[in-house]
Design a protein around this motif. Sequence first.
Motif, PDB file in Angstrom:
ATOM      1  N   GLN A 134       1.038   4.290  -2.612  1.00 26.44           N
ATOM      2  CA  GLN A 134       0.648   5.701  -2.095  1.00 26.44           C
ATOM      3  C   GLN A 134       1.983   6.752  -2.714  1.00 26.44           C
ATOM      4  O   GLN A 134       1.634   7.710  -2.979  1.00 26.44           O
ATOM      5  CB  GLN A 134       0.410   5.775  -0.898  1.00 26.44           C
ATOM      6  N   LEU A 135       3.063   6.081  -2.617  1.00 23.94           N
ATOM      7  CA  LEU A 135       4.330   7.053  -3.111  1.00 23.94           C
ATOM      8  C   LEU A 135       4.173   7.148  -4.732  1.00 23.94           C
ATOM      9  O   LEU A 135       4.474   7.902  -4.843  1.00 23.94           O
ATOM     10  CB  LEU A 135       5.607   6.271  -2.749  1.00 23.94           C
ATOM     11  N   LEU A 176       3.544  10.512   5.462  1.00 25.06           N
ATOM     12  CA  LEU A 176       2.795   9.043   5.279  1.00 25.06           C
ATOM     13  C   LEU A 176       3.710   7.916   5.912  1.00 25.06           C
ATOM     14  O   LEU A 176       3.012   7.084   6.821  1.00 25.06           O
ATOM     15  CB  LEU A 176       3.035   8.647   3.892  1.00 25.06           C
ATOM     16  N   ASP A 189       0.777  -1.212   0.136  1.00 20.32           N
ATOM     17  CA  ASP A 189      -0.179   0.092   0.110  1.00 20.32           C
ATOM     18  C   ASP A 189       0.905   1.271  -0.130  1.00 20.32           C
ATOM     19  O   ASP A 189       0.565   2.293  -0.709  1.00 20.32           O
ATOM     20  CB  ASP A 189      -0.770  -0.053   1.484  1.00 20.32           C
ATOM     21  N   THR A 190       1.760   1.297   0.824  1.00 19.80           N
ATOM     22  CA  THR A 190       2.730   2.360   0.755  1.00 19.80           C
ATOM     23  C   THR A 190       3.336   2.736  -0.503  1.00 19.80           C
ATOM     24  O   THR A 190       3.656   3.854  -0.944  1.00 19.80           O
ATOM     25  CB  THR A 190       3.951   2.183   2.202  1.00 19.80           C
ATOM     26  N   LEU A 207       1.655   7.246  -6.360  1.00 18.56           N
ATOM     27  CA  LEU A 207       0.515   8.063  -6.940  1.00 18.56           C
ATOM     28  C   LEU A 207       1.034   9.534  -6.435  1.00 18.56           C
ATOM     29  O   LEU A 207       0.704  10.527  -7.114  1.00 18.56           O
ATOM     30  CB  LEU A 207      -0.734   7.914  -6.132  1.00 18.56           C
ATOM     31  N   LEU A 208       1.777   9.734  -5.338  1.00 24.62           N
ATOM     32  CA  LEU A 208       2.455  10.971  -4.991  1.00 24.62           C
ATOM     33  C   LEU A 208       3.268  11.380  -6.144  1.00 24.62           C
ATOM     34  O   LEU A 208       3.147  12.714  -6.572  1.00 24.62           O
ATOM     35  CB  LEU A 208       3.115  10.868  -3.864  1.00 24.62           C
TER      36      LEU A 208
END
Length: 217
Positions: free
Chosen positions: A160-161, A191, A156-157, A163-164
């Motif tokens: 998320q990175l 995050l 997940d992390t 997408l950032l």
Amino acid sequence: MATSNGSSASADNKTAEKVLSAASRLFYANGVRAVGIEWIVAESGVAKTSLYRHFQTKDELVAAFLEREDHEFWEQWDEVVAAAPDDPTAELMALLAWIGGRVSRDGYRGCPQINVAAEFADAEHPARRIRRRHKAAMLERLRVLVRRIGVIRPDDTAMQLALLIDGAFTSDGRLTKAGAVRILQNGADALIGHLRANERNSRAARQGSGKRRRIVS
């Protein structure tokens, strides 16, 4: 002494490079669909027959452009990573500083993989396939990195990175260099810090629960 075959191969390579360099500049600045073969011929100074000898279709030229961008991107990524080999958190921050500088440089028009793929609806177009491979490689690299950092839920992390980072790539010139680096690094720090805090709280709760059970028994 160079043989005639060697000289011919060298000349062919130079011709192909002139075509690809001209096409790359035009594709990135104007978009693929806006650039025709005649424009590439005029920009490169290479005859159309010579262009087609090296790139039989425009799609082949588009794919070569994206493959070159892919190679150069990972080459630069690896150089950044090599500067912080023993500290995964510093490695992540260095990568985000590099990306922040990249997205705020003069003439930046976004990630070519994203830009070009968006011009084609066919999911199997070469541009779309190269974009999928490129983004999958980024996600995997980030996944390996966050595992080294030691956060919970690394899959997940990593997403998320990713997408950032892709958000920065599509920021359309809204980020100054200082702003881009700060926003990216602060976002990643928030995050990862949040996940580590949750992990500590969860561990403390489990330990507290275990102590209460021992007292009751």
